[in-house]
Scaffold this motif. Structure first.
Motif, PDB file in Angstrom:
ATOM      1  N   SER A  44      19.235  -3.137   7.466  1.00  0.00           N
ATOM      2  CA  SER A  44      19.512  -3.038   6.038  1.00  0.00           C
ATOM      3  C   SER A  44      18.232  -2.978   5.213  1.00  0.00           C
ATOM      4  N   ILE A  45      18.087  -1.937   4.445  1.00  0.00           N
ATOM      5  CA  ILE A  45      16.948  -1.808   3.542  1.00  0.00           C
ATOM      6  C   ILE A  45      17.000  -2.895   2.479  1.00  0.00           C
ATOM      7  N   TYR A  46      18.192  -3.203   2.002  1.00  0.00           N
ATOM      8  CA  TYR A  46      18.344  -4.211   0.950  1.00  0.00           C
ATOM      9  C   TYR A  46      17.828  -5.577   1.399  1.00  0.00           C
ATOM     10  N   SER A  47      18.131  -5.981   2.634  1.00  0.00           N
ATOM     11  CA  SER A  47      17.665  -7.290   3.098  1.00  0.00           C
ATOM     12  C   SER A  47      16.148  -7.318   3.215  1.00  0.00           C
ATOM     13  N   GLY A  48      15.541  -6.198   3.605  1.00  0.00           N
ATOM     14  CA  GLY A  48      14.088  -6.113   3.644  1.00  0.00           C
ATOM     15  C   GLY A  48      13.485  -6.244   2.257  1.00  0.00           C
ATOM     16  N   ILE A  49      14.102  -5.601   1.286  1.00  0.00           N
ATOM     17  CA  ILE A  49      13.645  -5.699  -0.104  1.00  0.00           C
ATOM     18  C   ILE A  49      13.730  -7.145  -0.581  1.00  0.00           C
ATOM     19  N   LEU A  50      14.812  -7.837  -0.250  1.00  0.00           N
ATOM     20  CA  LEU A  50      14.969  -9.235  -0.686  1.00  0.00           C
ATOM     21  C   LEU A  50      13.900 -10.136  -0.075  1.00  0.00           C
ATOM     22  N   ARG A  51      13.595  -9.943   1.213  1.00  0.00           N
ATOM     23  CA  ARG A  51      12.549 -10.766   1.837  1.00  0.00           C
ATOM     24  C   ARG A  51      11.194 -10.512   1.166  1.00  0.00           C
ATOM     25  N   LEU A  52      10.878  -9.242   0.918  1.00  0.00           N
ATOM     26  CA  LEU A  52       9.614  -8.921   0.259  1.00  0.00           C
ATOM     27  C   LEU A  52       9.577  -9.484  -1.163  1.00  0.00           C
ATOM     28  N   THR A  53      10.703  -9.426  -1.853  1.00  0.00           N
ATOM     29  CA  THR A  53      10.791  -9.959  -3.212  1.00  0.00           C
ATOM     30  C   THR A  53      10.592 -11.476  -3.215  1.00  0.00           C
ATOM     31  N   ASP A  54      11.190 -12.162  -2.250  1.00  0.00           N
ATOM     32  CA  ASP A  54      10.978 -13.612  -2.142  1.00  0.00           C
ATOM     33  C   ASP A  54       9.492 -13.926  -1.967  1.00  0.00           C
ATOM     34  N   LEU A  55       8.829 -13.171  -1.118  1.00  0.00           N
ATOM     35  CA  LEU A  55       7.395 -13.383  -0.912  1.00  0.00           C
ATOM     36  C   LEU A  55       6.624 -13.146  -2.207  1.00  0.00           C
ATOM     37  N   TYR A  56       6.886 -12.043  -2.853  1.00  0.00           N
ATOM     38  CA  TYR A  56       6.186 -11.671  -4.091  1.00  0.00           C
ATOM     39  C   TYR A  56       6.303 -12.762  -5.150  1.00  0.00           C
ATOM     40  N   HIS A  57       7.503 -13.273  -5.351  1.00  0.00           N
ATOM     41  CA  HIS A  57       7.738 -14.266  -6.402  1.00  0.00           C
ATOM     42  C   HIS A  57       7.369 -15.688  -5.983  1.00  0.00           C
ATOM     43  N   SER A  58       7.065 -15.888  -4.713  1.00  0.00           N
ATOM     44  CA  SER A  58       6.607 -17.198  -4.256  1.00  0.00           C
ATOM     45  C   SER A  58       5.139 -17.427  -4.565  1.00  0.00           C
ATOM     46  N   PHE A  59       4.401 -16.329  -4.772  1.00  0.00           N
ATOM     47  CA  PHE A  59       2.970 -16.425  -5.062  1.00  0.00           C
ATOM     48  C   PHE A  59       2.607 -15.540  -6.253  1.00  0.00           C
ATOM     49  N   PRO A  60       3.155 -15.849  -7.444  1.00  0.00           N
ATOM     50  CA  PRO A  60       2.927 -14.982  -8.611  1.00  0.00           C
ATOM     51  C   PRO A  60       1.462 -14.913  -9.041  1.00  0.00           C
ATOM     52  N   GLU A  61       0.681 -15.954  -8.744  1.00  0.00           N
ATOM     53  CA  GLU A  61      -0.728 -15.947  -9.128  1.00  0.00           C
ATOM     54  C   GLU A  61      -1.568 -15.073  -8.193  1.00  0.00           C
ATOM     55  N   ASN A  62      -1.045 -14.756  -7.028  1.00  0.00           N
ATOM     56  CA  ASN A  62      -1.781 -13.959  -6.049  1.00  0.00           C
ATOM     57  C   ASN A  62      -0.787 -13.082  -5.276  1.00  0.00           C
ATOM     58  N   PRO A  63      -0.166 -12.119  -5.960  1.00  0.00           N
ATOM     59  CA  PRO A  63       0.880 -11.333  -5.290  1.00  0.00           C
ATOM     60  C   PRO A  63       0.321 -10.444  -4.174  1.00  0.00           C
ATOM     61  N   SER A  64       1.091 -10.318  -3.131  1.00  0.00           N
ATOM     62  CA  SER A  64       0.725  -9.475  -1.999  1.00  0.00           C
ATOM     63  C   SER A  64       1.119  -8.038  -2.278  1.00  0.00           C
ATOM     64  N   SER A  65       0.499  -7.110  -1.565  1.00  0.00           N
ATOM     65  CA  SER A  65       0.958  -5.717  -1.589  1.00  0.00           C
ATOM     66  C   SER A  65       2.107  -5.618  -0.595  1.00  0.00           C
ATOM     67  N   LEU A  66       3.205  -5.044  -1.028  1.00  0.00           N
ATOM     68  CA  LEU A  66       4.425  -4.997  -0.222  1.00  0.00           C
ATOM     69  C   LEU A  66       4.739  -3.570   0.178  1.00  0.00           C
ATOM     70  N   PHE A  67       5.136  -3.401   1.441  1.00  0.00           N
ATOM     71  CA  PHE A  67       5.423  -2.077   1.965  1.00  0.00           C
ATOM     72  C   PHE A  67       6.714  -2.070   2.769  1.00  0.00           C
ATOM     73  N   LEU A  68       7.511  -1.052   2.533  1.00  0.00           N
ATOM     74  CA  LEU A  68       8.635  -0.742   3.400  1.00  0.00           C
ATOM     75  C   LEU A  68       8.231   0.497   4.192  1.00  0.00           C
ATOM     76  N   ILE A  69       8.418   0.448   5.485  1.00  0.00           N
ATOM     77  CA  ILE A  69       8.111   1.579   6.357  1.00  0.00           C
ATOM     78  C   ILE A  69       9.466   2.125   6.798  1.00  0.00           C
ATOM     79  N   ILE A  70       9.727   3.405   6.475  1.00  0.00           N
ATOM     80  CA  ILE A  70      11.077   3.936   6.685  1.00  0.00           C
ATOM     81  C   ILE A  70      11.068   5.295   7.386  1.00  0.00           C
TER      82      ILE A  70
END
Length: 140
Positions: free
Chosen positions: A59-85
């Protein structure tokens, strides 16, 4: 897609951490983040540089949610997020990224199609030293 198991004459496993490091998030969030396919940590730190979800058939959606959780867990130092499809899933990915709940949350997610990664793989391995190399071939 061909998966490279060796980089600079080292097995990828030799480049991996023996276990997921302690990061400053709640246990449930850490467990979700740990499910991300590949997490790139800055050398000798717990700082996350990039995260990658490879969505070949899941599921692409579940991958997006995991990446979003990571992004919002570290708002002061956000990671670069990638989906490989796979190339044939681009339309599905764009549909998921255009959902109001995803679009409005401010998470910047890049994606790289398999064909683009394969086409640039040799150059990335030869010349790439940071995430900027990946950002040059990614879509957002």
């Amino acid at each position: 897609m061909i998966v490279l198991e060796i980089f600079k004459e080292k097995n990828f496993s030799s480049l991996c951490l023996p276990c997921f490091p302690e990061i400053n998030v709640e246990k449930e969030t850490k467990n979700t983040i740990a499910l991300i396919d590949v997490i790139w940590f800055e050398n000798n730190t717990k700082n996350i540089v990039c995260a990658f979800e490879v969505e070949k058939s899941t599921s692409i959606y579940s991958g997006i949610l995991r990446l979003t959780d990571l992004y919002h867990s570290f708002p002061e130092n956000p990671s670069s997020l990638f989906l490989i499809i796979p190339d044939n899933r681009e339309k599905e990915l764009l549909l998921q990224l255009s959902r109001p709940s995803i679009k409005s949350n401010g998470t910047k997610i890049h994606y790289i199609k398999f064909s683009v990664l394969k086409e640039n793989c040799e150059a990335i391995c030869k010349f790439g030293t940071g995430k900027e190399t990946l950002l040059k071939i990614a879509n957002q």
